[in-house]
Design an enzyme around this catalytic site. Structure first.
Site, PDB file in Angstrom:
ATOM      1  N   ARG A   5       0.824  -1.213   0.000  1.00 53.47           N
ATOM      2  CA  ARG A   5       0.000   0.000   0.000  1.00 53.47           C
ATOM      3  C   ARG A   5       0.858   1.263   0.000  1.00 53.47           C
ATOM      4  NH1 ARG A   5      -5.217  -1.425   3.755  1.00 53.47           N
ATOM      5  NH2 ARG A   5      -5.971  -3.124   2.454  1.00 53.47           N
ATOM      6  N   ASP A 106     -15.803   9.097   8.428  1.00 56.35           N
ATOM      7  CA  ASP A 106     -14.712   8.156   8.229  1.00 56.35           C
ATOM      8  C   ASP A 106     -13.430   8.960   8.408  1.00 56.35           C
ATOM      9  OD1 ASP A 106     -14.711   5.154   6.765  1.00 56.35           O
ATOM     10  OD2 ASP A 106     -12.800   6.238   6.629  1.00 56.35           O
TER      11      ASP A 106
HETATM   12  C1  LIG Z   1     -13.717  -2.367   6.623  1.00 56.92           C
HETATM   13  S1  LIG Z   1     -14.408  -0.755   6.474  1.00 56.92           S
HETATM   14  C2  LIG Z   1     -16.012  -1.022   7.209  1.00 56.92           C
HETATM   15  C3  LIG Z   1     -17.061  -0.153   6.577  1.00 56.92           C
HETATM   16  C4  LIG Z   1     -18.478  -0.318   7.148  1.00 56.92           C
HETATM   17  N1  LIG Z   1     -18.540   0.138   8.516  1.00 56.92           N
HETATM   18  C5  LIG Z   1     -18.961  -1.725   7.046  1.00 56.92           C
HETATM   19  O1  LIG Z   1     -19.045  -2.439   8.043  1.00 56.92           O
HETATM   20  O2  LIG Z   1     -19.264  -2.175   5.919  1.00 56.92           O
HETATM   21  C6  LIG Z   1     -13.536   0.139   7.762  1.00 56.92           C
HETATM   22  C7  LIG Z   1     -13.611   1.647   7.629  1.00 56.92           C
HETATM   23  O3  LIG Z   1     -13.095   2.223   8.826  1.00 56.92           O
HETATM   24  C8  LIG Z   1     -12.349   3.383   8.490  1.00 56.92           C
HETATM   25  N2  LIG Z   1     -11.411   3.685   9.577  1.00 56.92           N
HETATM   26  C9  LIG Z   1     -10.247   3.061   9.875  1.00 56.92           C
HETATM   27  N3  LIG Z   1      -9.662   3.639  10.941  1.00 56.92           N
HETATM   28  C10 LIG Z   1     -10.479   4.650  11.333  1.00 56.92           C
HETATM   29  C11 LIG Z   1     -10.417   5.622  12.358  1.00 56.92           C
HETATM   30  N4  LIG Z   1      -9.375   5.666  13.213  1.00 56.92           N
HETATM   31  N5  LIG Z   1     -11.423   6.515  12.462  1.00 56.92           N
HETATM   32  C12 LIG Z   1     -12.475   6.483  11.598  1.00 56.92           C
HETATM   33  N6  LIG Z   1     -12.586   5.585  10.605  1.00 56.92           N
HETATM   34  C13 LIG Z   1     -11.593   4.687  10.464  1.00 56.92           C
HETATM   35  C14 LIG Z   1     -11.677   3.019   7.177  1.00 56.92           C
HETATM   36  O4  LIG Z   1     -11.281   4.159   6.448  1.00 56.92           O
HETATM   37  C15 LIG Z   1     -12.761   2.198   6.488  1.00 56.92           C
HETATM   38  O5  LIG Z   1     -13.525   2.986   5.611  1.00 56.92           O
END
Ligand SMILES: C[S@@+](CC[C@H](N)C(=O)[O-])C[C@H]1O[C@@H](n2cnc3c(N)ncnc32)[C@H](O)[C@@H]1O
Length: 236
Positions: A5, A106
């Site tokens: 990445r 996000d």
């Molecule tokens: C695997 S996706 C899950 C998306 C959705 N909640 C679902 O269950 O389908 C995880 C998301 O968490 C976000 N994320 C990761 N670390 C984070 C943080 N510290 N604060 C806010 N969002 C975060 C990522 O950018 C990503 O879009």
């Protein structure tokens, strides 16, 4: 994973080693590259109506108190499929002018832009009823064939903002009735999960619901939340 990445960031910024790239990054704490760095590292997998049982519980809750004003937060909204699934559920449960506020956030600026656009590949709606499709989405034509767009009236019901779950100073004033925090805590260690749970506890009303991902379990924090059903917790 981190190697592949970040390799792209090295290519785009012209650095030849990870060490040089990281030294440069750390030398400019407010630099724009930090956001690119974060965006490169996040995992954004999501889908419409993922973990369907949560949307059934959401609909039941909304129908049980139809006159109430609702305030919800979708805290890891990724490219928007989750908040739009929440809004579709609310419209179906409460009618076309719901007293329903949804904030969706996000950490990743790129997925937030995509969420605000609300444009998806038609195949990502596979399995959705044709009634839902017609009611909430517009089909692309000509150059946009194979794509769908969330209808503007649906898009307007979601407020998108950037929030880092693991940083203090969340920008919320009034407490929420429900918080979706699904499939993100799995990337945090136990101490960080606990801190985030304490903050979510502070922004949820007593009795409010917290929805988490299928592989997430917060039974250790039973002083804050009580398990109510499969991956749904009630704030104590
Ligand atoms: C695997 S996706 C899950 C998306 C959705 N909640 C679902 O269950 O389908 C995880 C998301 O968490 C976000 N994320 C990761 N670390 C984070 C943080 N510290 N604060 C806010 N969002 C975060 C990522 O950018 C990503 O879009």
């Amino acid at each position: 994973m981190v190697y592949s990445r970040l390799s792209r960031r090295l290519r785009d910024t012209g650095y030849e080693s990870f060490g040089d790239y990281l030294n440069w990054l750390e030398s400019q704490p407010d630099g724009e590259e930090w956001q690119e760095f974060v965006n490169a590292l996040t995992t954004n997998l999501t889908s419409f109506f993922r973990e369907q049982h949560h949307f059934e519980i959401l609909a039941q809750q909304l129908r049980s108190r139809p006159g109430q004003a609702w305030k919800l937060w979708c805290s890891a909204a990724s490219t928007g499929e989750e908040p739009y699934s929440i809004i579709i559920t609310a419209l179906e449960a409460l009618g076309s002018a719901p007293n329903f506020q949804l904030q969706a956030s996000d950490i990743d600026s790129r997925v937030l832009e995509a969420a605000q656009q609300g444009v998806y590949r038609a195949e990502s709606l596979k399995g959705m009823s044709s009634e839902r499709l017609h009611r909430h989405f517009l089909r692309g034509t000509a150059g946009n064939a194979g794509m769908v767009r969330v209808k503007p009236e649906l898009r307007r019901l979601v407020e998108f903002l950037q929030v880092n779950l693991i940083q203090d100073g969340w920008p919320f004033r009034e407490p929420f009735d429900m918080v979706f925090c699904r499939n993100v805590m799995i990337y945090f260690d136990a101490a960080t999960q606990r801190k985030v749970l304490e903050r979510i506890h502070r922004v949820l009303k007593p009795g409010g619901l917290l929805f988490v991902g299928h592989a997430e379990n917060f039974s250790d924090s039973r002083d804050l939340f009580t398990l109510k059903g499969k991956t749904v917790y009630e704030r104590n």
